[in-house]
Enzyme design. Structure first.
Site, mmCIF file in Angstrom:
data_model
loop_
_atom_site.group_PDB
_atom_site.id
_atom_site.type_symbol
_atom_site.label_atom_id
_atom_site.label_comp_id
_atom_site.label_asym_id
_atom_site.label_seq_id
_atom_site.Cartn_x
_atom_site.Cartn_y
_atom_site.Cartn_z
ATOM 1 N N HIS A 1 -79.088 -6.950 -44.981
ATOM 2 C CA HIS A 1 -78.041 -5.939 -45.098
ATOM 3 C C HIS A 1 -78.663 -4.610 -45.524
ATOM 4 C CE1 HIS A 1 -74.078 -4.303 -45.740
ATOM 5 N NE2 HIS A 1 -74.492 -3.826 -46.900
ATOM 6 N N MET B 1 -73.109 -9.370 -35.909
ATOM 7 C CA MET B 1 -71.922 -8.652 -36.384
ATOM 8 C C MET B 1 -70.647 -9.505 -36.399
ATOM 9 S SD MET B 1 -73.152 -5.943 -37.387
ATOM 10 C CE MET B 1 -74.510 -4.801 -37.222
ATOM 11 N N ARG B 2 -70.796 -10.795 -36.668
ATOM 12 C CA ARG B 2 -69.630 -11.667 -36.836
ATOM 13 C C ARG B 2 -69.781 -12.423 -38.148
ATOM 14 N NH1 ARG B 2 -66.132 -9.953 -33.350
ATOM 15 N NH2 ARG B 2 -64.934 -11.869 -33.534
ATOM 16 N N ASP C 1 -71.202 -10.334 -46.987
ATOM 17 C CA ASP C 1 -72.373 -9.853 -47.743
ATOM 18 C C ASP C 1 -72.295 -10.176 -49.237
ATOM 19 O OD1 ASP C 1 -73.334 -8.719 -45.328
ATOM 20 O OD2 ASP C 1 -72.110 -6.943 -45.650
ATOM 21 N N SER D 1 -84.068 -4.679 -33.698
ATOM 22 C CA SER D 1 -85.346 -4.196 -34.240
ATOM 23 C C SER D 1 -85.865 -5.137 -35.334
ATOM 24 C CB SER D 1 -85.220 -2.762 -34.761
ATOM 25 O OG SER D 1 -84.432 -2.704 -35.925
HETATM 26 C C1 GRF Z 1 -79.767 -3.813 -39.720
HETATM 27 O O1 GRF Z 1 -79.746 -2.562 -40.323
HETATM 28 C C2 GRF Z 1 -79.274 -4.880 -40.647
HETATM 29 O O2 GRF Z 1 -79.453 -4.566 -41.972
HETATM 30 C C3 GRF Z 1 -77.804 -4.954 -40.330
HETATM 31 O O3 GRF Z 1 -77.714 -4.706 -38.964
HETATM 32 C C4 GRF Z 1 -78.792 -3.886 -38.557
HETATM 33 C C5 GRF Z 1 -79.403 -4.529 -37.347
HETATM 34 O O4 GRF Z 1 -80.338 -3.722 -36.735
HETATM 35 N N1 GRF Z 1 -77.276 -6.240 -40.725
HETATM 36 P P1 GRF Z 1 -81.300 -4.315 -35.619
HETATM 37 O O5 GRF Z 1 -80.408 -4.908 -34.516
HETATM 38 O O6 GRF Z 1 -82.171 -5.347 -36.242
HETATM 39 O O7 GRF Z 1 -82.061 -3.132 -35.110
#
Ligand code: GRF
Length: 210
Positions: free
Chosen positions: A109, A90-91, A145, A12
């Site tokens: 984040h 997510m890595r 982070d 998103s």
């Molecule tokens: C977001 O909330 C961002 O802050 C975190 O992962 C989520 C990703 O959401 N790092 P999307 O895939 O952009 O919907």
């Protein structure tokens, strides 16, 4: 200014960035490629729909971390990427990756760092009982982070919020903040000295907390 956007999931934030680019709001910034470590990520479909090239480096196939980093650098290099944007990637990326881009790597984040780093920022904020949550765009370093903060937006925690409700309101702010920061980067309005980051001009630094 060519951005490479790294994603793992729904995308998103990627969509918000793509929409901003389409409206001309990234200025000289261009999304050159979207790269996912998850072949089935919905984010890849969003990129394809917008006509942006995609790359896949599957961490389940490329298991060694240094080799994974090298594969990311090579895939982004094909598209002459100047800055890397982690949008729900997510890595963790390692030193080799960060060096390859001279530290020009940013992440979003869903918490007001340094509070609540890691996988579940909104959930942790709720469980802790904070009244003000939010989101942070920051430079990426080797920690989780922990890099220098570029900009933040605050979001009120409402009575009765569950994780999904809070996360949804945080995402509304993410979708405003991230394109604004990328525009500032593309314009060359972001500079950094140690942990202190300076931005000239407007970048929605705060947010509405009511
Ligand atoms: C977001 O909330 C961002 O802050 C975190 O992962 C989520 C990703 O959401 N790092 P999307 O895939 O952009 O919907």
């Amino acid at each position: 200014m060519r951005f490479g956007v790294l994603v793992s999931g729904s995308g998103s934030n990627l969509q918000a960035i793509l929409d901003a680019e389409k409206r001309g709001e990234l200025g000289p910034g261009k999304i050159a490629v979207v790269l996912s470590n998850v072949p089935s990520a919905l984010a890849l479909e969003r990129a394809a729909r917008a006509g942006v090239p995609t790359e896949i480096v599957d961490h389940k196939v490329v298991r060694d971390r240094a080799v994974f980093d090298q594969a990311l650098v090579a895939a982004l290099g094909k598209h002459d990427v100047d800055w890397v944007v982690l949008a729900g990637f997510m890595r963790l990326v390692g030193a080799g990756f960060l060096q390859a881009f001279g530290g020009r790597v940013v992440n979003i984040h869903p918490a007001l760092l340094p509070a609540f780093p890691g996988m579940h920022g909104a959930r942790q904020a709720l469980e802790y009982g904070v009244r003000i949550a939010g989101c942070t765009v920051h430079f990426v370093d080797e920690g989780c982070d922990t890099g220098p903060i570029i900009a933040q937006r605050a979001v009120a925690v409402h009575e009765g919020d569950d994780e999904a409700a809070l996360q949804a309101r945080i995402q509304v702010e993410e979708h405003r903040l991230f394109p604004a920061v990328l525009r500032a980067i593309a314009d060359g309005r972001v500079s950094r000295q140690g942990r202190r980051v300076a931005i000239t001009g407007d970048v929605l630094r705060f947010g509405h907390v009511d």
